[in-house]
Design a protein around this motif. Structure first.
Motif, mmCIF file in Angstrom:
data_model
loop_
_atom_site.group_PDB
_atom_site.id
_atom_site.type_symbol
_atom_site.label_atom_id
_atom_site.label_comp_id
_atom_site.label_asym_id
_atom_site.label_seq_id
_atom_site.Cartn_x
_atom_site.Cartn_y
_atom_site.Cartn_z
ATOM 1 N N MET A 1 -11.130 22.727 -17.938
ATOM 2 C CA MET A 1 -11.028 24.020 -18.530
ATOM 3 C C MET A 1 -12.103 25.048 -17.833
ATOM 4 S SD MET A 1 -9.765 25.780 -20.685
ATOM 5 C CE MET A 1 -10.253 27.112 -21.875
ATOM 6 N N HIS A 2 -13.188 24.602 -17.432
ATOM 7 C CA HIS A 2 -14.196 25.469 -16.872
ATOM 8 C C HIS A 2 -13.811 26.039 -15.544
ATOM 9 C CE1 HIS A 2 -16.446 24.369 -20.475
ATOM 10 N NE2 HIS A 2 -16.686 23.022 -19.915
ATOM 11 N N LEU B 1 -13.446 29.816 -14.034
ATOM 12 C CA LEU B 1 -14.011 30.306 -12.975
ATOM 13 C C LEU B 1 -12.661 30.836 -11.962
ATOM 14 C CD1 LEU B 1 -16.964 28.340 -11.946
ATOM 15 C CD2 LEU B 1 -17.028 30.499 -12.819
ATOM 16 N N THR B 2 -11.464 30.011 -11.806
ATOM 17 C CA THR B 2 -10.483 30.671 -11.091
ATOM 18 C C THR B 2 -9.908 31.912 -11.607
ATOM 19 O OG1 THR B 2 -10.124 28.129 -10.599
ATOM 20 C CG2 THR B 2 -8.144 29.742 -10.145
ATOM 21 N N SER B 3 -9.602 32.091 -12.763
ATOM 22 C CA SER B 3 -8.974 33.190 -13.427
ATOM 23 C C SER B 3 -9.909 34.183 -13.023
ATOM 24 C CB SER B 3 -8.992 33.103 -14.838
ATOM 25 O OG SER B 3 -8.022 31.836 -15.278
ATOM 26 N N ARG C 1 -24.686 27.106 -17.483
ATOM 27 C CA ARG C 1 -24.495 27.238 -19.153
ATOM 28 C C ARG C 1 -23.705 26.133 -19.412
ATOM 29 N NH1 ARG C 1 -22.198 29.211 -23.339
ATOM 30 N NH2 ARG C 1 -22.861 31.249 -24.273
ATOM 31 N N VAL C 2 -22.762 25.817 -18.960
ATOM 32 C CA VAL C 2 -21.710 24.502 -19.481
ATOM 33 C C VAL C 2 -22.486 23.288 -19.331
ATOM 34 C CG1 VAL C 2 -19.740 23.266 -18.752
ATOM 35 C CG2 VAL C 2 -19.808 25.844 -18.724
ATOM 36 N N ARG C 3 -23.192 23.061 -18.332
ATOM 37 C CA ARG C 3 -24.156 21.827 -18.240
ATOM 38 C C ARG C 3 -25.250 21.975 -19.232
ATOM 39 N NH1 ARG C 3 -24.627 23.198 -12.707
ATOM 40 N NH2 ARG C 3 -22.905 22.176 -11.484
ATOM 41 N N SER C 4 -25.902 23.035 -19.749
ATOM 42 C CA SER C 4 -26.766 23.007 -20.649
ATOM 43 C C SER C 4 -26.340 23.016 -22.038
ATOM 44 C CB SER C 4 -27.841 24.337 -20.436
ATOM 45 O OG SER C 4 -26.874 25.180 -20.946
ATOM 46 N N ARG C 5 -25.008 23.533 -22.272
ATOM 47 C CA ARG C 5 -24.289 23.301 -23.442
ATOM 48 C C ARG C 5 -23.898 21.980 -23.759
ATOM 49 N NH1 ARG C 5 -19.337 27.112 -24.848
ATOM 50 N NH2 ARG C 5 -20.940 28.670 -24.990
ATOM 51 N N ALA C 6 -23.445 21.256 -22.626
ATOM 52 C CA ALA C 6 -23.125 19.915 -22.674
ATOM 53 C C ALA C 6 -24.123 18.894 -23.145
ATOM 54 C CB ALA C 6 -22.314 19.659 -21.515
ATOM 55 N N ALA C 7 -25.130 19.314 -22.571
ATOM 56 C CA ALA C 7 -26.373 18.542 -22.699
ATOM 57 C C ALA C 7 -26.891 18.635 -24.171
ATOM 58 C CB ALA C 7 -27.703 18.929 -21.770
ATOM 59 N N ARG C 8 -26.970 19.769 -24.682
ATOM 60 C CA ARG C 8 -27.293 20.117 -26.083
ATOM 61 C C ARG C 8 -26.464 19.350 -27.024
ATOM 62 N NH1 ARG C 8 -27.879 25.494 -24.632
ATOM 63 N NH2 ARG C 8 -25.990 26.028 -25.583
ATOM 64 N N THR C 9 -25.245 19.332 -26.821
ATOM 65 C CA THR C 9 -24.123 18.651 -27.445
ATOM 66 C C THR C 9 -24.428 17.134 -27.616
ATOM 67 O OG1 THR C 9 -22.556 20.390 -27.082
ATOM 68 C CG2 THR C 9 -21.608 18.348 -28.185
ATOM 69 N N ALA C 10 -24.702 16.574 -26.417
ATOM 70 C CA ALA C 10 -24.811 15.342 -26.240
ATOM 71 C C ALA C 10 -26.078 14.913 -27.084
ATOM 72 C CB ALA C 10 -24.758 14.891 -24.727
ATOM 73 N N SER C 11 -27.146 15.645 -26.987
ATOM 74 C CA SER C 11 -28.408 15.215 -27.802
ATOM 75 C C SER C 11 -28.163 15.373 -29.154
ATOM 76 C CB SER C 11 -29.594 16.091 -27.259
ATOM 77 O OG SER C 11 -29.485 17.579 -27.492
#
Length: 76
Positions: free
Chosen positions: A1-2, A6-8, A56-66
């Motif tokens: 999705m991400h 970026l492609t769009s 931003r996507v990585r930090s959001r994923a890390a927050r969600t995982a934690s």
């Protein structure tokens, strides 16, 4: 999705730059230097998005995982 986002974004930027090149060639609305400035602004914005968005996507994923990890530890 991400990657789709970026492609769009880059597809839109390149399409707009093609339209700007046509407009510059036909001298439609702007002065030639205005077409160039707009072209470069779009490219710089795309480069900024390309470097900012994955972080931003990585930090959001890390927050969600934690958050999920803390929820699972509360359940146990």
């Amino acid at each position: 999705m991400h990657q789709l986002i970026l492609t769009s974004a880059w597809g839109t930027i390149f399409t707009l730059n093609a339209l700007l090149a046509f407009g510059k060639m036909e001298s439609v609305l702007l002065q030639p230097w205005q077409y160039e400035i707009t072209n470069y602004v779009l490219l710089v914005c795309g480069a900024i998005l390309t470097s900012w968005y994955p972080n931003r996507v990585r930090s959001r994923a890390a927050r969600t995982a934690s958050a999920r990890g803390s929820e699972e530890s509360v359940r146990s």
